[in-house]
Write a protein that holds these residues in place. Structure first.
Motif, PDB file in Angstrom:
ATOM      1  N   GLY A 171      24.004  97.533  11.750  1.00  0.00           N
ATOM      2  CA  GLY A 171      25.363  97.323  12.210  1.00  0.00           C
ATOM      3  C   GLY A 171      25.422  96.162  13.190  1.00  0.00           C
ATOM      4  O   GLY A 171      24.389  95.689  13.680  1.00  0.00           O
ATOM      5  N   THR A 172      26.621  95.723  13.484  1.00  0.00           N
ATOM      6  CA  THR A 172      26.779  94.547  14.353  1.00  0.00           C
ATOM      7  C   THR A 172      27.660  94.810  15.569  1.00  0.00           C
ATOM      8  O   THR A 172      27.716  93.969  16.464  1.00  0.00           O
ATOM      9  N   GLU A 173      28.318  95.955  15.632  1.00  0.00           N
ATOM     10  CA  GLU A 173      29.314  96.189  16.682  1.00  0.00           C
ATOM     11  C   GLU A 173      28.872  97.283  17.634  1.00  0.00           C
ATOM     12  O   GLU A 173      28.517  98.392  17.223  1.00  0.00           O
ATOM     13  N   HIS A 174      28.893  96.972  18.929  1.00  0.00           N
ATOM     14  CA  HIS A 174      28.683  97.989  19.963  1.00  0.00           C
ATOM     15  C   HIS A 174      30.009  98.714  20.165  1.00  0.00           C
ATOM     16  O   HIS A 174      30.984  98.121  20.615  1.00  0.00           O
ATOM     17  N   VAL A 175      30.038  99.981  19.792  1.00  0.00           N
ATOM     18  CA  VAL A 175      31.296 100.720  19.689  1.00  0.00           C
ATOM     19  C   VAL A 175      31.539 101.557  20.940  1.00  0.00           C
ATOM     20  O   VAL A 175      30.648 102.267  21.418  1.00  0.00           O
ATOM     21  N   VAL A 176      32.758 101.474  21.433  1.00  0.00           N
ATOM     22  CA  VAL A 176      33.235 102.338  22.511  1.00  0.00           C
ATOM     23  C   VAL A 176      34.414 103.136  21.961  1.00  0.00           C
ATOM     24  O   VAL A 176      35.446 102.573  21.588  1.00  0.00           O
ATOM     25  N   LEU A 177      34.225 104.438  21.887  1.00  0.00           N
ATOM     26  CA  LEU A 177      35.233 105.354  21.360  1.00  0.00           C
ATOM     27  C   LEU A 177      36.079 105.876  22.518  1.00  0.00           C
ATOM     28  O   LEU A 177      35.551 106.389  23.505  1.00  0.00           O
ATOM     29  N   LYS A 178      37.394 105.758  22.383  1.00  0.00           N
ATOM     30  CA  LYS A 178      38.305 106.261  23.410  1.00  0.00           C
ATOM     31  C   LYS A 178      38.795 107.640  22.992  1.00  0.00           C
ATOM     32  O   LYS A 178      39.395 107.793  21.929  1.00  0.00           O
ATOM     33  N   LEU A 179      38.523 108.633  23.837  1.00  0.00           N
ATOM     34  CA  LEU A 179      38.943 109.998  23.554  1.00  0.00           C
ATOM     35  C   LEU A 179      39.466 110.630  24.840  1.00  0.00           C
ATOM     36  O   LEU A 179      38.728 110.738  25.828  1.00  0.00           O
ATOM     37  N   ASP A 180      40.719 111.019  24.832  1.00  0.00           N
ATOM     38  CA  ASP A 180      41.350 111.654  26.000  1.00  0.00           C
ATOM     39  C   ASP A 180      41.164 110.815  27.264  1.00  0.00           C
ATOM     40  O   ASP A 180      40.929 111.337  28.363  1.00  0.00           O
ATOM     41  N   GLY A 181      41.246 109.499  27.122  1.00  0.00           N
ATOM     42  CA  GLY A 181      41.131 108.613  28.265  1.00  0.00           C
ATOM     43  C   GLY A 181      39.713 108.292  28.684  1.00  0.00           C
ATOM     44  O   GLY A 181      39.511 107.479  29.601  1.00  0.00           O
ATOM     45  N   LEU A 182      38.709 108.901  28.041  1.00  0.00           N
ATOM     46  CA  LEU A 182      37.308 108.650  28.377  1.00  0.00           C
ATOM     47  C   LEU A 182      36.720 107.692  27.352  1.00  0.00           C
ATOM     48  O   LEU A 182      36.924 107.847  26.150  1.00  0.00           O
ATOM     49  N   ARG A 183      35.963 106.705  27.836  1.00  0.00           N
ATOM     50  CA  ARG A 183      35.405 105.672  26.968  1.00  0.00           C
ATOM     51  C   ARG A 183      33.931 105.993  26.691  1.00  0.00           C
ATOM     52  O   ARG A 183      33.082 105.909  27.582  1.00  0.00           O
ATOM     53  N   LEU A 184      33.653 106.362  25.443  1.00  0.00           N
ATOM     54  CA  LEU A 184      32.341 106.856  25.032  1.00  0.00           C
ATOM     55  C   LEU A 184      31.612 105.782  24.232  1.00  0.00           C
ATOM     56  O   LEU A 184      32.057 105.378  23.153  1.00  0.00           O
ATOM     57  N   GLY A 185      30.477 105.310  24.729  1.00  0.00           N
ATOM     58  CA  GLY A 185      29.672 104.325  24.029  1.00  0.00           C
ATOM     59  C   GLY A 185      28.685 105.014  23.102  1.00  0.00           C
ATOM     60  O   GLY A 185      27.947 105.905  23.525  1.00  0.00           O
ATOM     61  N   LEU A 186      28.653 104.609  21.829  1.00  0.00           N
ATOM     62  CA  LEU A 186      27.873 105.316  20.819  1.00  0.00           C
ATOM     63  C   LEU A 186      26.556 104.607  20.524  1.00  0.00           C
ATOM     64  O   LEU A 186      26.478 103.380  20.504  1.00  0.00           O
ATOM     65  N   ALA A 187      25.524 105.422  20.246  1.00  0.00           N
ATOM     66  CA  ALA A 187      24.195 104.917  19.898  1.00  0.00           C
ATOM     67  C   ALA A 187      23.564 105.858  18.886  1.00  0.00           C
ATOM     68  O   ALA A 187      23.845 107.058  18.883  1.00  0.00           O
ATOM     69  N   ILE A 188      22.700 105.307  18.036  1.00  0.00           N
ATOM     70  CA  ILE A 188      21.925 106.115  17.095  1.00  0.00           C
ATOM     71  C   ILE A 188      20.451 105.791  17.277  1.00  0.00           C
ATOM     72  O   ILE A 188      20.016 104.662  17.077  1.00  0.00           O
ATOM     73  N   CYS A 189      19.688 106.759  17.670  1.00  0.00           N
ATOM     74  CA  CYS A 189      18.227 106.766  17.762  1.00  0.00           C
ATOM     75  C   CYS A 189      17.645 105.502  18.404  1.00  0.00           C
ATOM     76  O   CYS A 189      17.733 105.340  19.598  1.00  0.00           O
ATOM     77  N   ARG A 190      17.058 104.588  17.619  1.00  0.00           N
ATOM     78  CA  ARG A 190      16.363 103.446  18.230  1.00  0.00           C
ATOM     79  C   ARG A 190      17.285 102.624  19.121  1.00  0.00           C
ATOM     80  O   ARG A 190      16.820 101.997  20.089  1.00  0.00           O
ATOM     81  N   ASP A 191      18.579 102.622  18.831  1.00  0.00           N
ATOM     82  CA  ASP A 191      19.514 101.939  19.723  1.00  0.00           C
ATOM     83  C   ASP A 191      19.292 102.376  21.172  1.00  0.00           C
ATOM     84  O   ASP A 191      19.218 101.556  22.089  1.00  0.00           O
ATOM     85  N   ALA A 192      19.208 103.682  21.358  1.00  0.00           N
ATOM     86  CA  ALA A 192      19.117 104.236  22.711  1.00  0.00           C
ATOM     87  C   ALA A 192      17.774 103.977  23.371  1.00  0.00           C
ATOM     88  O   ALA A 192      17.633 104.152  24.581  1.00  0.00           O
ATOM     89  N   SER A 193      16.776 103.585  22.577  1.00  0.00           N
ATOM     90  CA  SER A 193      15.467 103.296  23.151  1.00  0.00           C
ATOM     91  C   SER A 193      15.369 101.872  23.681  1.00  0.00           C
ATOM     92  O   SER A 193      14.385 101.518  24.337  1.00  0.00           O
ATOM     93  N   LEU A 194      16.367 101.052  23.403  1.00  0.00           N
ATOM     94  CA  LEU A 194      16.353  99.649  23.796  1.00  0.00           C
ATOM     95  C   LEU A 194      17.368  99.409  24.904  1.00  0.00           C
ATOM     96  O   LEU A 194      18.565  99.643  24.720  1.00  0.00           O
ATOM     97  N   ALA A 195      16.885  98.929  26.033  1.00  0.00           N
ATOM     98  CA  ALA A 195      17.754  98.754  27.198  1.00  0.00           C
ATOM     99  C   ALA A 195      18.929  97.833  26.901  1.00  0.00           C
ATOM    100  O   ALA A 195      20.026  98.026  27.434  1.00  0.00           O
ATOM    101  N   GLN A 196      18.703  96.836  26.043  1.00  0.00           N
ATOM    102  CA  GLN A 196      19.784  95.885  25.782  1.00  0.00           C
ATOM    103  C   GLN A 196      20.951  96.518  25.043  1.00  0.00           C
ATOM    104  O   GLN A 196      22.093  96.063  25.160  1.00  0.00           O
ATOM    105  N   HIS A 197      20.683  97.573  24.273  1.00  0.00           N
ATOM    106  CA  HIS A 197      21.798  98.224  23.578  1.00  0.00           C
ATOM    107  C   HIS A 197      22.728  98.901  24.578  1.00  0.00           C
ATOM    108  O   HIS A 197      23.951  98.756  24.499  1.00  0.00           O
ATOM    109  N   ALA A 198      22.155  99.649  25.499  1.00  0.00           N
ATOM    110  CA  ALA A 198      22.986 100.301  26.511  1.00  0.00           C
ATOM    111  C   ALA A 198      23.729  99.264  27.348  1.00  0.00           C
ATOM    112  O   ALA A 198      24.914  99.447  27.661  1.00  0.00           O
TER     113      ALA A 198
END
Length: 227
Positions: A117-144
């Motif tokens: 994928g190419t897009e760092h996604v932020v999901l807006k739910l009830d006013g809270l902004r949730l950043g999504l990651a799948i597995c290896r994404d979360a292991s890399l500091a640059q993704h966060a």
């Protein structure tokens, strides 16, 4: 927001059976958002057929979300109209199913079938902004870092980490580096060729653990976020 992280036992390739399990977890959790692990609908079987958003086997999840007002983030392989395949997070709510996020950082041999994928996604739910990651994404500091840069207030990771993986240290680092809460759903038990270590849970922005599951399949942890 009340959030649940789940690590259900997965039946390999059986989307219908796994959807029923997902629906039961969502109903029992009593949460606004329920987060499931990577490829939770098929198991970590990289040859599993793609799942479409209009797949009738997802009906139990759609129906329970409509009944309870919950939103579920579930994992599945998808294929786009252009023929490219992705490891994805699907968002399920009372209105239906949509593709919420496509995994950016692939492991070999994932890259033999799937496109990053190419897009760092932020999901807006009830006013809270949730950043999504799948597995290896979360292991890399640059993704966060990129996801927080896109506006995330909470980092939400769906993973399948082994028991030996330094999962907790990574989640601590994501929380304390960016001073945001972290939500993790990690698969547990045998899953395709892998063994999931579980440990789904929540970290405060200072890195302390709010609540965390053990290593057994079937555990669900619920917490109020932010906290």
């Amino acid at each position: 927001m009340r959030i649940a992280t789940a690590q259900p036992a997965v039946v390999a390739y059986d989307v219908a059976a796994n959807a029923v399990t997902h629906a039961r977890v969502i109903r029992d959790a009593g949460a606004r958002l329920v987060v499931f692990p990577e490829l939770s609908l098929t198991g970590y079987n990289l040859d599993a057929p793609a799942v479409s958003c209009d797949d009738p086997r997802l009906a139990p999840i759609r129906e329970v979300c409509a009944d309870t007002g919950a939103v579920a983030l579930v994992g599945a392989p998808i294929v786009e109209a252009d023929g490219r395949s992705y490891i994805a997070t699907l968002l399920v709510d009372g209105a239906g199913v949509t593709v919420a996020y496509r995994k950016i950082h692939l492991h070999p041999p994932e890259d033999e079938r799937f496109t990053p994928g190419t897009e760092h996604v932020v999901l807006k739910l009830d006013g809270l902004r949730l950043g999504l990651a799948i597995c290896r994404d979360a292991s890399l500091a640059q993704h966060a870092a990129a996801t927080v840069g896109a506006g995330a207030e909470v980092y939400v990771a769906s993973t399948l980490n082994s028991p030996a993986d330094p999962r907790d240290a990574r989640m601590y680092a994501r929380a304390t580096t960016h001073r945001i809460p972290v939500v993790l759903s990690c698969g547990a038990g045998p899953d395709g060729p892998l063994l999931g270590g579980g440990g789904s849970g929540f970290w405060r922005s200072d890195g302390t653990v709010i609540a965390q599951a053990g290593s057994s399949p079937g555990e669900v942890v619920v917490a109020d976020v932010p906290c």
